[in-house]
Design a protein around this motif. Sequence first.
Motif, PDB file in Angstrom:
ATOM      1  N   GLN A  31       0.832  -1.209   0.000  1.00 43.10           N
ATOM      2  CA  GLN A  31       0.000   0.000   0.000  1.00 43.10           C
ATOM      3  C   GLN A  31       0.868   1.260   0.000  1.00 43.10           C
ATOM      4  O   GLN A  31       0.511   2.266  -0.626  1.00 43.10           O
ATOM      5  N   GLY A 271     -15.410   0.247  -1.208  1.00 40.71           N
ATOM      6  CA  GLY A 271     -14.316  -0.424  -0.526  1.00 40.71           C
ATOM      7  C   GLY A 271     -14.387  -1.934  -0.657  1.00 40.71           C
ATOM      8  O   GLY A 271     -15.474  -2.514  -0.803  1.00 40.71           O
ATOM      9  N   ARG A 273     -13.196  -4.332   1.633  1.00 42.41           N
ATOM     10  CA  ARG A 273     -13.382  -5.135   2.847  1.00 42.41           C
ATOM     11  C   ARG A 273     -14.388  -4.536   3.817  1.00 42.41           C
ATOM     12  O   ARG A 273     -15.166  -5.248   4.436  1.00 42.41           O
ATOM     13  N   THR A 274     -14.342  -3.231   4.001  1.00 44.28           N
ATOM     14  CA  THR A 274     -15.278  -2.579   4.930  1.00 44.28           C
ATOM     15  C   THR A 274     -15.986  -1.444   4.187  1.00 44.28           C
ATOM     16  O   THR A 274     -15.786  -0.264   4.486  1.00 44.28           O
ATOM     17  N   ASP A 319      -9.703  -0.728   1.358  1.00 42.50           N
ATOM     18  CA  ASP A 319     -10.672  -1.408   2.223  1.00 42.50           C
ATOM     19  C   ASP A 319     -11.954  -0.609   2.391  1.00 42.50           C
ATOM     20  O   ASP A 319     -13.055  -1.150   2.315  1.00 42.50           O
ATOM     21  N   ARG A 320     -11.827   0.690   2.646  1.00 40.28           N
ATOM     22  CA  ARG A 320     -12.984   1.536   2.912  1.00 40.28           C
ATOM     23  C   ARG A 320     -13.507   2.151   1.620  1.00 40.28           C
ATOM     24  O   ARG A 320     -12.809   2.217   0.613  1.00 40.28           O
ATOM     25  N   SER A 460      -7.382   3.133   3.221  1.00 40.00           N
ATOM     26  CA  SER A 460      -6.578   1.911   3.325  1.00 40.00           C
ATOM     27  C   SER A 460      -5.975   1.674   4.703  1.00 40.00           C
ATOM     28  O   SER A 460      -5.703   0.524   5.076  1.00 40.00           O
ATOM     29  N   THR A 462      -5.233   1.248   8.746  1.00 38.25           N
ATOM     30  CA  THR A 462      -5.934   0.609   9.863  1.00 38.25           C
ATOM     31  C   THR A 462      -6.208   1.600  10.994  1.00 38.25           C
ATOM     32  O   THR A 462      -6.847   1.245  11.987  1.00 38.25           O
TER      33      THR A 462
END
Length: 477
Positions: A31, A271, A273-274, A319-320, A460, A462
């Motif tokens: 990333q 996104g 994943r989430t 992810d988002r 991206s 966390t």
Amino acid sequence: MKMRTLYKPLASLLLLVSTVSPADTGLTDTQEQTLQTLKQQALEDDLSYQLIESLTTEVGARLVGSEGEKRSVTWAVNKMKALGFDKVWTEESDAQLWQRGDIEARISSPFPHPVAALALGNSVGTDGKTIEAEVVEFADLAALQAAPANSLNNKIAFVSYKMERHKDGHGYGKAVGARVVGASEAAKKGAVAFIMRSVGTDSNKLAHTGVSRYAEGVKKIPAVAISNPDADLLQNVLGRSQPVIFALSTSASGPSGKTTTIANVIGEVTGARTPEQLVTLGAHLDSWDVGTGAIDDGIGVGITLAAGHYLAGLPTRPDRTLRVILFAAEEVGLLGAKDYVKQHQQEMSQHVIGAEWDFGNGKIYKLEPGVNPEALPAIQSFARHLSSLGVSMASTNSAKGQSDMSALGEAGQPAVNFNPDGSDYFDYHHTRNDTLDKVNAEALKTNTAIYTMFAYFATSTTAEFRRPPQTASRQTQ
């Protein structure tokens, strides 16, 4: 616009990026590499400029309720779809239909001169008549407010305060108060009209418009801004120590009493994943009816749409979800932003962080966060990626979001504010000079890269940007 420019494959570019040292950004090594790839792509591309050119050429001025404003909604929907956004939709609400009245202003005596003027937003007209009265000058709003009762009976109040030029634009705050409340303050003293030096830093014979407000229970009188050179001229005439007569004829400029439909235009890059977690980028789609709204806020439209396109073209989605919101009716009171908060109350807790562009023309030089303190190390590490672009990080952590995003900030969304060089912004702000040729194309590439990098980082990482509930509750006590 050539569509081949819009869909550059990133796979080959990724292979050209060297490994970036691990940091506390909450990103993986891959990333981190993608972040650098996006930076380089945006710096070498002119997509955001192409979008501004398209908006100003094919649509132009976008005053609430105008045909241009209606066309801009269709334009934005089509552009988002062409740029690869997964979901594109509009959210409508009602607003007052605005209109721009005619105006004629001049110094009648002792030395006749025509004057460049614009009625301020919400101004009443002169009922088809010409007001001709003696001018009384005030150095600033405070001096007008301090004037004795009835001292302006049958006279015209003139606030001559000259806005100061500053990189961060803070001179605007000192000047804009007269624009907002000056007419009512003058009416309280008996004035029949209110004129003021434009809230701007230019030396052009062009007036700056903007919203004014009338106080409840106070007589409404015409409110007009005149160009900076004409304000200088009027001061020079007043310096001759003899009565100065000013003539003003204008029709109402503001709500027409009719209702129109406005629409926020929203596009998402979903996104992986989430997707329920939302990172927002914002700009306002409307503009004043003078100029073509290239800088205010065509730049924001171009930057945010380009950032969405670059993320949409990645081989692997963040992810988002990235949600780009082009807000309606910002110029007349953040109406689209306020409606957005109402319509999305149930999901505001899923708004992870947001950023808006609605100020400046030069390069971004500072990043200001407003996030969970535990996320600051991630923001600081991300800011180091921007240092080569001339960006430093503020020592504060209190950003609430600019313009429309401030409404989302008040509803709990964390924010990052990017501060660009706005030294020349108020040369063009709310004037006929807000046109494409004024856009700093090189700075635009840098700023587009920064917003694109932020969008990828925020979707991206966390890191958790929202403040814990207990922290938020303590701060409101």
